[in-house]
Write a protein that holds these residues in place. Structure first.
Motif, PDB file in Angstrom:
ATOM      1  N   MET A 268      54.844  67.603  30.272  1.00 54.72           N
ATOM      2  CA  MET A 268      53.817  68.397  31.246  1.00 54.72           C
ATOM      3  C   MET A 268      53.021  69.280  30.585  1.00 54.72           C
ATOM      4  N   THR A 269      53.136  70.051  29.483  1.00 57.70           N
ATOM      5  CA  THR A 269      52.284  70.670  28.522  1.00 57.70           C
ATOM      6  C   THR A 269      51.176  69.957  28.021  1.00 57.70           C
ATOM      7  N   GLU A 270      51.530  68.507  27.748  1.00 58.51           N
ATOM      8  CA  GLU A 270      50.332  67.700  27.002  1.00 58.51           C
ATOM      9  C   GLU A 270      49.147  67.520  28.184  1.00 58.51           C
ATOM     10  N   PHE A 271      49.785  67.137  29.358  1.00 61.64           N
ATOM     11  CA  PHE A 271      48.840  67.045  30.385  1.00 61.64           C
ATOM     12  C   PHE A 271      48.006  68.250  30.792  1.00 61.64           C
ATOM     13  N   LYS A 272      48.565  69.385  30.812  1.00 57.17           N
ATOM     14  CA  LYS A 272      47.798  70.784  30.979  1.00 57.17           C
ATOM     15  C   LYS A 272      46.741  70.859  29.968  1.00 57.17           C
TER      16      LYS A 272
END
Length: 71
Positions: free
Chosen positions: A1-5
């Motif tokens: 999820m943090t990569e997408f953010k």
């Protein structure tokens, strides 16, 4: 999820930088291509090249949708 953010944050930052560059060039301020340091110029609708902002070497090519006003 943090990569997408992180991707979204980078994309938003790049969009804001490009938008600010477009504003500056269209306001008549002298700006240079970040890659080749050549001055950027505006091509208006009705010219042979697509409307947008370009450098002489072509490393900056921002095509813009522009409407011509018919009076």
């Amino acid at each position: 999820m943090t990569e997408f953010k992180q991707f979204n944050q980078r994309h938003a930052k790049a969009y804001q930088q490009q938008r600010n560059l477009i504003k500056q060039v269209l306001a008549g301020k002298s700006c240079c291509c970040e890659h080749c340091q050549q001055p950027l110029f505006v091509v208006l609708p009705g010219q042979p090249q697509a409307a947008g902002i370009y450098c002489a070497k072509g490393c900056t090519a921002i095509e813009l949708e522009m409407a011509t006003s018919s009076s």
